[in-house]
Design a protein around this motif. Structure first.
Motif, PDB file in Angstrom:
ATOM      1  N   ALA A 184      -3.481 -10.634   3.294  1.00 43.05           N
ATOM      2  CA  ALA A 184      -2.368  -9.553   3.535  1.00 43.05           C
ATOM      3  C   ALA A 184      -2.690  -9.072   5.110  1.00 43.05           C
ATOM      4  CB  ALA A 184      -2.732  -8.235   2.535  1.00 43.05           C
ATOM      5  N   THR A 185      -1.441  -8.698   5.563  1.00 48.18           N
ATOM      6  CA  THR A 185      -1.317  -8.045   6.668  1.00 48.18           C
ATOM      7  C   THR A 185      -1.010  -6.546   6.535  1.00 48.18           C
ATOM      8  OG1 THR A 185       1.031  -8.610   7.238  1.00 48.18           O
ATOM      9  CG2 THR A 185      -0.649  -9.996   8.151  1.00 48.18           C
ATOM     10  N   GLY A 186      -1.552  -5.723   7.356  1.00 52.99           N
ATOM     11  CA  GLY A 186      -1.008  -4.538   7.457  1.00 52.99           C
ATOM     12  C   GLY A 186      -1.892  -3.429   8.489  1.00 52.99           C
ATOM     13  N   SER A 187      -1.951  -2.202   8.399  1.00 53.38           N
ATOM     14  CA  SER A 187      -2.470  -1.517   9.349  1.00 53.38           C
ATOM     15  C   SER A 187      -3.718  -0.688   8.848  1.00 53.38           C
ATOM     16  CB  SER A 187      -1.360  -0.715  10.262  1.00 53.38           C
ATOM     17  OG  SER A 187      -0.865   0.393   9.463  1.00 53.38           O
ATOM     18  N   VAL A 188      -4.643  -0.527   9.654  1.00 49.29           N
ATOM     19  CA  VAL A 188      -5.907   0.477   9.134  1.00 49.29           C
ATOM     20  C   VAL A 188      -5.857   1.519  10.278  1.00 49.29           C
ATOM     21  CG1 VAL A 188      -8.221   0.895   8.555  1.00 49.29           C
ATOM     22  CG2 VAL A 188      -6.815  -1.063   7.866  1.00 49.29           C
ATOM     23  N   LEU A 209      -6.807  -3.801  -1.653  1.00 51.36           N
ATOM     24  CA  LEU A 209      -5.767  -3.804  -0.613  1.00 51.36           C
ATOM     25  C   LEU A 209      -5.333  -2.540  -0.535  1.00 51.36           C
ATOM     26  CD1 LEU A 209      -4.235  -7.372  -0.894  1.00 51.36           C
ATOM     27  CD2 LEU A 209      -5.702  -6.672   0.980  1.00 51.36           C
ATOM     28  N   ARG A 210      -4.689  -1.978  -1.700  1.00 50.00           N
ATOM     29  CA  ARG A 210      -4.081  -0.790  -1.749  1.00 50.00           C
ATOM     30  C   ARG A 210      -4.968   0.379  -1.170  1.00 50.00           C
ATOM     31  NH1 ARG A 210      -3.588   3.103  -5.822  1.00 50.00           N
ATOM     32  NH2 ARG A 210      -4.677   1.877  -7.445  1.00 50.00           N
ATOM     33  N   PHE A 211      -6.251   0.481  -1.453  1.00 53.57           N
ATOM     34  CA  PHE A 211      -7.076   1.369  -0.991  1.00 53.57           C
ATOM     35  C   PHE A 211      -7.598   1.358   0.526  1.00 53.57           C
ATOM     36  CE2 PHE A 211      -9.112   1.448  -5.474  1.00 53.57           C
ATOM     37  CZ  PHE A 211      -8.150   2.568  -5.870  1.00 53.57           C
ATOM     38  N   PHE A 212      -7.172  -0.006   0.861  1.00 54.78           N
ATOM     39  CA  PHE A 212      -7.745  -0.322   2.367  1.00 54.78           C
ATOM     40  C   PHE A 212      -6.569   0.092   3.389  1.00 54.78           C
ATOM     41  CE2 PHE A 212      -8.557  -3.580   5.546  1.00 54.78           C
ATOM     42  CZ  PHE A 212      -9.757  -2.965   6.223  1.00 54.78           C
ATOM     43  N   PHE A 213      -5.541  -0.373   3.290  1.00 54.70           N
ATOM     44  CA  PHE A 213      -4.433  -0.315   4.283  1.00 54.70           C
ATOM     45  C   PHE A 213      -3.709   1.123   4.027  1.00 54.70           C
ATOM     46  CE2 PHE A 213      -4.037  -5.086   3.658  1.00 54.70           C
ATOM     47  CZ  PHE A 213      -4.434  -5.208   4.963  1.00 54.70           C
ATOM     48  N   ASP A 214      -3.187   1.509   5.400  1.00 50.13           N
ATOM     49  CA  ASP A 214      -2.434   2.893   5.353  1.00 50.13           C
ATOM     50  C   ASP A 214      -1.559   3.119   4.473  1.00 50.13           C
ATOM     51  OD1 ASP A 214      -4.057   3.058   7.729  1.00 50.13           O
ATOM     52  OD2 ASP A 214      -2.680   2.662   9.233  1.00 50.13           O
ATOM     53  N   ASN A 215      -1.595   4.169   3.812  1.00 45.07           N
ATOM     54  CA  ASN A 215      -0.533   4.474   2.726  1.00 45.07           C
ATOM     55  C   ASN A 215      -0.441   3.426   1.533  1.00 45.07           C
ATOM     56  OD1 ASN A 215       0.162   6.687   4.315  1.00 45.07           O
ATOM     57  ND2 ASN A 215       1.490   5.665   5.764  1.00 45.07           N
ATOM     58  N   GLY A 216      -1.358   2.446   1.458  1.00 42.83           N
ATOM     59  CA  GLY A 216      -1.505   1.317   0.428  1.00 42.83           C
ATOM     60  C   GLY A 216      -0.148   0.564   0.524  1.00 42.83           C
TER      61      GLY A 216
END
Length: 307
Positions: free
Chosen positions: A113-117, A63-70
């Motif tokens: 998890a939710t986030g942005s890419v 997840l840390r590698f995938f999402f913007d700014n981890g």
């Protein structure tokens, strides 16, 4: 002897400034045997720089590698009965769960998890192989369904990272019931017109490949990942034939149309973002057009007398 070992030697070591070196500072490449410094490996997302071998990583690292700014927000997974069948083999199932939770600091094999890419809001579902081989039980099945429901409610695409040995035998038929349940989740997401991208990591086998892991709009595999239903050794023993070189590996499956592309972990984030922008019909960034530099105009020839 105990006095020398327990008192004199430590005092000498402390006087000489000797320090114990952690054993995990250097990691061995399984393919070439090369030793790689762990900090260099972590900065390269656990991909061996020389051979390109992809090491297994945890769900939180993924997840840390995938999402913007981890940066991402974890979703709370539904609670399920821990041991519905009161299963016991060499040890109790509840004890196996306690050991897995202590080892991984996870409640089960799935994290949502939710986030942005690259600015696109996304829901990500990650399977952690370190938790009982990423096996699919009631808790994992409910967590995956919860991930689909969250994507539906937020109207976001879902990216699933699969890593599993298959169904969890300690839950018997209750484990197999998760295959159709997760398939319904996939269907609902597609009916809503939301993209569903699957990333197949090493290994993705068993009932997982018979359900949600092979139902994506786009299937991406990491290099060298083992992907299939039964293992190569089981197949060889069944058909009594030698399998082709690289059988069930990501590159072999792409050549035979089972996966759409094989993408390095280092390029995975940008590739998924580009695919999502295409599937969502989002505006793609346009590279600025540099002005064309023309050569200076030649001066006009003056008319000469008699010409």
């Amino acid at each position: 002897m105990n006095w020398i070992t327990n008192f004199v030697r430590p005092r000498i070591n402390s006087m000489l400034g000797r320090r114990d070196i952690p054993e995990n500072l250097w990691i061995k490449d399984p393919e070439s045997g090369e030793m790689v410094f762990h900090k260099d490996l972590e900065e390269n997302q656990y991909v061996i720089p020389s051979s390109g071998h992809h090491m297994k990583i945890s769900a939180k690292e993924r997840l840390r590698f995938f999402f913007d700014n981890g940066e991402y927000a974890l979703l709370e997974n539904p609670k399920v009965p821990l041991d519905p069948l009161k299963f016991r083999d060499e040890k109790r199932y509840t004890d196996r769960l306690k050991d897995a939770k202590s080892k991984t600091q996870l409640e089960d094999a799935i994290l949502n998890a939710t986030g942005s890419v690259e600015g696109l809001p996304v829901v990500a579902t990650v399977q952690d192989f370190a938790f009982m081989g990423g096996s699919l039980g009631m808790a994992a099945g409910d967590a995956i369904v919860h991930g689909f429901e969250t994507a539906l409610n937020l109207k976001r695409p879902l990216v699933l990272f699969a890593a599993s040995g298959g169904a969890r035998m300690q839950e018997g038929i209750l484990s197999l019931m998760q295959l159709p349940r997760t398939t319904v989740g996939v269907d609902r997401l597609k009916e809503a017109g939301l993209p569903y991208i699957v990333v197949l990591t090493n290994p993705t086998t068993g009932g997982v490949t018979a359900s949600y892991a092979m139902l994506g709009d786009v299937h991406i595999a990491e290099p060298g990942a083992l992907i299939g239903f039964a293992g190569p050794r089981v197949i060889e023993q069944t058909i009594r034939e030698k399998l082709p070189e690289g059988f069930q590996r990501a590159e072999y499956l792409m050549e035979h149309g089972m996966v759409d592309m094989v993408v390095s972990r280092l390029e995975l984030r940008s590739t998924i973002a580009r695919l999502l922008k295409i599937l969502l019909k989002a505006p793609m960034p346009v590279a600025p057009i540099e002005p064309e530099i023309l050569p200076p105009a030649r001066p006009a020839l003056e008319a000469r007398p008699g010409v």
